[in-house]
Write an enzyme that holds these catalytic residues in place. Structure first.
Site, PDB file in Angstrom:
ATOM      1  CG  HIS A 154      -2.015  -1.017   1.103  1.00 21.83           C
ATOM      2  ND1 HIS A 154      -3.307  -0.700   0.742  1.00 21.83           N
ATOM      3  CD2 HIS A 154      -1.992  -2.360   1.264  1.00 21.83           C
ATOM      4  CE1 HIS A 154      -4.032  -1.811   0.700  1.00 21.83           C
ATOM      5  NE2 HIS A 154      -3.263  -2.834   1.009  1.00 21.83           N
ATOM      6  CG  ASP A 362       0.207   9.370   0.228  1.00 26.51           C
ATOM      7  OD1 ASP A 362       0.112   8.244   0.734  1.00 26.51           O
ATOM      8  OD2 ASP A 362      -0.471  10.353   0.593  1.00 26.51           O
TER       9      ASP A 362
HETATM   10  C1  GDG Z   1      -2.086   4.034   3.118  1.00 34.20           C
HETATM   11  C2  GDG Z   1      -1.070   4.649   2.149  1.00 34.20           C
HETATM   12  C3  GDG Z   1      -2.785   4.529   0.337  1.00 34.20           C
HETATM   13  C4  GDG Z   1      -8.425  10.928   7.250  1.00 34.20           C
HETATM   14  N1  GDG Z   1      -8.853  11.711   8.271  1.00 34.20           N
HETATM   15  C5  GDG Z   1     -10.000  11.193   8.691  1.00 34.20           C
HETATM   16  C6  GDG Z   1     -10.304  10.066   7.932  1.00 34.20           C
HETATM   17  N2  GDG Z   1      -9.325   9.927   7.047  1.00 34.20           N
HETATM   18  C7  GDG Z   1      -9.314   8.890   6.012  1.00 34.20           C
HETATM   19  C8  GDG Z   1      -9.371   9.491   4.623  1.00 34.20           C
HETATM   20  C9  GDG Z   1      -8.831   8.353   3.775  1.00 34.20           C
HETATM   21  C10 GDG Z   1      -7.869   7.671   4.742  1.00 34.20           C
HETATM   22  O1  GDG Z   1      -8.147   8.140   6.059  1.00 34.20           O
HETATM   23  C11 GDG Z   1      -6.427   8.051   4.441  1.00 34.20           C
HETATM   24  O2  GDG Z   1      -6.029   7.366   3.300  1.00 34.20           O
HETATM   25  P1  GDG Z   1      -4.742   7.792   2.490  1.00 34.20           P
HETATM   26  O3  GDG Z   1      -4.754   7.037   1.230  1.00 34.20           O
HETATM   27  O4  GDG Z   1      -4.789   9.272   2.276  1.00 34.20           O
HETATM   28  O5  GDG Z   1      -3.492   7.499   3.407  1.00 34.20           O
HETATM   29  P2  GDG Z   1      -2.916   6.383   4.466  1.00 34.20           P
HETATM   30  O6  GDG Z   1      -3.741   6.314   5.693  1.00 34.20           O
HETATM   31  O7  GDG Z   1      -1.503   6.790   4.666  1.00 34.20           O
HETATM   32  O8  GDG Z   1      -3.005   4.965   3.715  1.00 34.20           O
HETATM   33  C12 GDG Z   1      -1.791   5.438   1.070  1.00 34.20           C
HETATM   34  C13 GDG Z   1      -3.694   3.803   1.330  1.00 34.20           C
HETATM   35  O9  GDG Z   1      -2.921   3.127   2.330  1.00 34.20           O
HETATM   36  C14 GDG Z   1      -4.581   2.756   0.624  1.00 34.20           C
HETATM   37  O10 GDG Z   1      -3.833   1.829  -0.087  1.00 34.20           O
HETATM   38  O11 GDG Z   1      -3.594   5.332  -0.509  1.00 34.20           O
HETATM   39  O12 GDG Z   1      -0.853   5.959   0.131  1.00 34.20           O
HETATM   40  O13 GDG Z   1      -0.155   5.504   2.854  1.00 34.20           O
HETATM   41  O14 GDG Z   1      -9.829   7.429   3.448  1.00 34.20           O
HETATM   42  O15 GDG Z   1     -10.695   9.856   4.327  1.00 34.20           O
HETATM   43  N3  GDG Z   1     -11.412   9.322   8.086  1.00 34.20           N
HETATM   44  C15 GDG Z   1     -12.276   9.704   9.065  1.00 34.20           C
HETATM   45  N4  GDG Z   1     -12.047  10.808   9.865  1.00 34.20           N
HETATM   46  C16 GDG Z   1     -10.923  11.572   9.705  1.00 34.20           C
HETATM   47  O16 GDG Z   1     -10.744  12.565  10.424  1.00 34.20           O
HETATM   48  N5  GDG Z   1     -13.400   9.012   9.259  1.00 34.20           N
END
Ligand code: GDG
Length: 456
Positions: A154, A362
């Site tokens: 991921h 990322d």
């Molecule tokens: C890893 C990889 C890859 C954020 N704040 C809140 C909240 N979030 C949710 C977002 C989004 C998720 O968290 C974050 O996803 P990301 O993709 O931006 O990043 P990582 O957590 O680092 O995830 C990344 C992912 O895995 C999937 O393969 O894309 O590159 O690092 O869904 O909306 N959700 C809630 N409250 C918040 O305050 N409910």
């Protein structure tokens, strides 16, 4: 396809954990074929871990194990999150290398493989997730399993020069080549991995994803992860979303909202983003009093030193910008170190005029895709996206920026705020088409199709 056997650090054993993208995707895959999901129970025990917890929900069996304190520390907090995470995000300077931690990391991979192996049956396919279990394929092979094992990373796979900094790079790379199918988020990650194998082990890239290395053939491809696109579009017009939008609307008082949503992690480029916001107000005076930047940054891993330092840095930067520019009725940069409900977030995305997604590195970045799906088709906001997010390969119609170039990011925010509706719509429609076409179901089917091809 026979049964699917999933392995990930956290499972969605608790039905409420099946709201997020990945958990939904794995759950759907498992329920469609029947299968087992292995992972950590979330509990830490002081003595030896007992027998795993085994229970069934629909046609899915969950097998979860507790971690000892030493495992939780060496495997999870140290090697996974203070070695692999920083190195794979190009932050070798933040890595805390230690042979003992690697030994614990390997031992946890081996212990969990030991729970999986006896439960595997002919016809099963195994799908391992993420950087916690880079060695799992190797241990399953040693346990005698010669069926298909897929692995999805991921997070980014770094360039070979950076990967080399990891003292255990060779052990890890050899173990990764025990998987039948290796999935990366982007072509960049895939080609970094292949280049490492070609340069060090005379691997040959045979085309169509196939690589010959260490006397066998494996498949490595990019499978950019998607979101539940239609579900997110619906969430953005839900009552909860509308209420959240109205709440922030009262605070905005007619000003434009520029939004950021990120876990508080150094890979997300938050200090650089705050610098850019400072430059926006410095160099584009028309924005003063007219724009409010809101950053939502729920703390993660807050007990670790690097994260505490980040928090202090953000507090100082935000304080300075607000001190310089704030006024009686205007807070230029608000930063909220807490989390919000998913539907509330969707509502905030929807009323934002621009979204800042500017990680330094990322794997993918799902926030970028969620922002796109939450927009009002008649009046969409503008996505400002880092060239270093995996999502940039798919979402090239966003405004692509280098997050290290604070002035350019500031200029791009200004451009987004000034962008005519026609251009906003044209860009957004292209982005939406991609996010809808390449959604979470597309991702899992594409990966599982390649994994089942290994059966033939
Ligand atoms: C890893 C990889 C890859 C954020 N704040 C809140 C909240 N979030 C949710 C977002 C989004 C998720 O968290 C974050 O996803 P990301 O993709 O931006 O990043 P990582 O957590 O680092 O995830 C990344 C992912 O895995 C999937 O393969 O894309 O590159 O690092 O869904 O909306 N959700 C809630 N409250 C918040 O305050 N409910």
């Amino acid at each position: 396809m026979g049964r699917l056997i999933a392995i990930s650090n956290r499972t969605a054993a608790d039905a409420s954990a099946r709201a997020g993208g990945l958990a939904v995707a794995v759950w759907e895959s498992l329920t469609s074929t029947g299968g087992i999901w292995f992972g950590w129970s979330g509990n830490i025990v002081s003595g030896e871990p007992g027998e795993p917890d085994v229970f069934t929900d629909e046609n899915v069996e969950f097998v979860t194990t507790d971690f000892t304190e030493a495992e939780h520390d060496g495997f999870y907090l140290q090697y996974a999150n203070r070695v692999i995470w920083p190195v794979f995000h190009y932050r070798v300077d933040l890595a805390h290398f230690g042979h003992a931690d690697f030994a614990t990391y390997a031992a946890v991979n081996e212990r969990i493989a030991g729970l999986v192996s006896p439960r595997l049956e002919k016809g099963d396919s195994v799908w391992v997730h993420d950087y916690h279990f880079l060695l799992m394929g190797d241990y399953l092979r040693r346990g005698g399993w010669d069926g298909p094992i897929g692995f999805f990373l991921h997070i980014p796979f770094p360039s070979p020069e950076v990967f080399h900094a990891l003292p255990e790079h060779e052990t890890i790379a050899r173990a990764m080549c025990e998987y039948s199918v290796l999935g990366f988020q982007s072509q960049t990650d895939r080609s970094n991995f292949v280049r490492y194998l070609v340069e060090n082990y005379e691997a040959v890239d045979e085309g169509d994803g196939w690589i010959s290395v260490f006397g066998r053939k494996i498949r490595a491809n990019a499978y950019p992860i998607g979101i539940d696109a239609n579900g997110f579009a619906k969430a953005a017009v839900s009552e909860r979303a509308t209420t959240a939008a109205a709440r922030i609307g009262r605070f905005l008082g007619g000003r434009n909202l520029v939004l950021g949503v990120d876990r508080m992690d150094y890979s997300k480029g938050l200090p650089q983003r705050f610098e850019a916001v400072g430059k926006l107000f410095d160099h584009f005076p028309a924005t003063r009093g007219k724009v409010s930047v809101t950053q939502i940054a729920p703390p993660s891993r807050s007990k670790v030193e690097e994260y505490r330092d980040l928090r202090t840095q953000l507090d100082e930067l935000a304080g300075r910008i607000n001190g310089d520019y704030g006024d009686l009725d205007w807070i230029p940069l608000r930063y909220l170190a807490r989390s919000y409900d998913r539907k509330e977030l969707a509502g905030l995305y929807r009323i934002a005029r621009a979204c800042l997604v500017t990680p330094l590195r990322d794997g993918m970045n799902l926030v970028a895709k969620e922002f796109v799906m939450a927009q009002d088709p008649e009046d969409p906001g503008v996505l400002i996206l880092s060239e270093f997010a995996g999502a940039a390969e798919q979402l090239s119609d966003a405004l692509i920026v280098n997050p290290h170039d604070a002035y350019k990011v500031a200029q791009t925010i200004y451009r987004a705020l000034e962008m005519p509706r026609e251009e906003r719509k044209a860009r957004w429609e292209k982005l939406r088409d991609i996010v809808v076409d390449q959604d979470i179901s597309w991702w899992r089917l594409k990966f599982l199709e390649d994994l089942s091809a290994d059966l033939t």
